[in-house]
Design a protein around this motif. Structure first.
Motif, short mmCIF file in Angstrom:
data_model
loop_
_atom_site.label_atom_id
_atom_site.label_comp_id
_atom_site.label_asym_id
_atom_site.label_seq_id
_atom_site.Cartn_x
_atom_site.Cartn_y
_atom_site.Cartn_z
N THR A 39 0.82 -1.21 0.00
CA THR A 39 0.00 0.00 0.00
C THR A 39 0.86 1.27 0.00
N GLY A 40 0.76 2.02 -1.09
CA GLY A 40 1.41 3.31 -1.17
C GLY A 40 2.88 3.29 -1.55
N LYS A 41 3.46 2.12 -1.87
CA LYS A 41 4.90 2.10 -2.13
C LYS A 41 5.26 0.98 -3.10
N ILE A 42 6.23 1.27 -3.96
CA ILE A 42 6.85 0.26 -4.81
C ILE A 42 8.36 0.42 -4.68
N ILE A 43 9.03 -0.70 -4.46
CA ILE A 43 10.48 -0.72 -4.31
C ILE A 43 11.06 -1.55 -5.45
#
Length: 153
Positions: A91-95
């Motif tokens: 949720t809310g982030k991609i790495i």
């Protein structure tokens, strides 16, 4: 929806993926996990699922840490670099990471911060150990979190 899952998943590794780079293959299956954060002694029991996808040229996983984090990684073998390109999203982030085998470990290095790494180690048929580490200036590893996994299926 069934058509989507049939199109996404694969029964096995694609023969075009060289066996020497199939170091994630042992993870295929379902795992019970113990997630432990080092800085605050947080401990969560969860699940981690790995499957071949995209005609067997990639592996997708889903990690479930109830009331904490649900995430998914897509690991795609890159024949140009002989590494795996990895995207982890929650949720809310991609790495974004790049994965390579080093000795008996699979080391995933953050694209935007080479000092941040995820390490798969002690991969056996029925268990593995995972670490989220930060590499200090002196080269020592600071362990931020660990996962101890036992195969369910």
């Amino acid at each position: 929806m069934e058509d989507f899952f049939e199109a996404l998943t694969s029964e096995c590794k694609n023969t075009a993926l060289p066996e020497e780079f199939n170091y994630f293959g042992k993870l295929i299956g379902n795992w019970a996990i113990d997630y432990i954060e080092s800085n605050n002694s947080l401990s969560i029991k969860g699940e981690w699922y790995f499957s071949w996808v995209l005609e067997g040229m990639a592996i997708q996983d889903v990690i479930i840490l109830p009331d904490y984090e649900y995430g998914t990684s897509l690991r795609i073998y890159n024949p140009d670099t002989h590494a795996w390109d990895v995207a982890y999203g929650y949720t809310g982030k991609i790495i974004r990471l790049e994965a390579r085998e080093q000795n008996d470990m699979i080391v995933l290095t953050y694209i935007n911060d080479k000092k941040r790494k995820w390490i798969f180690t002690r991969i056996e048929d029925n268990r593995f150990h995972w670490k989220n580490v930060t590499v200090k200036d002196d080269g020592e590893w600071n362990i931020n979190a660990e996962i101890f996994a036992e195969r369910i299926k």
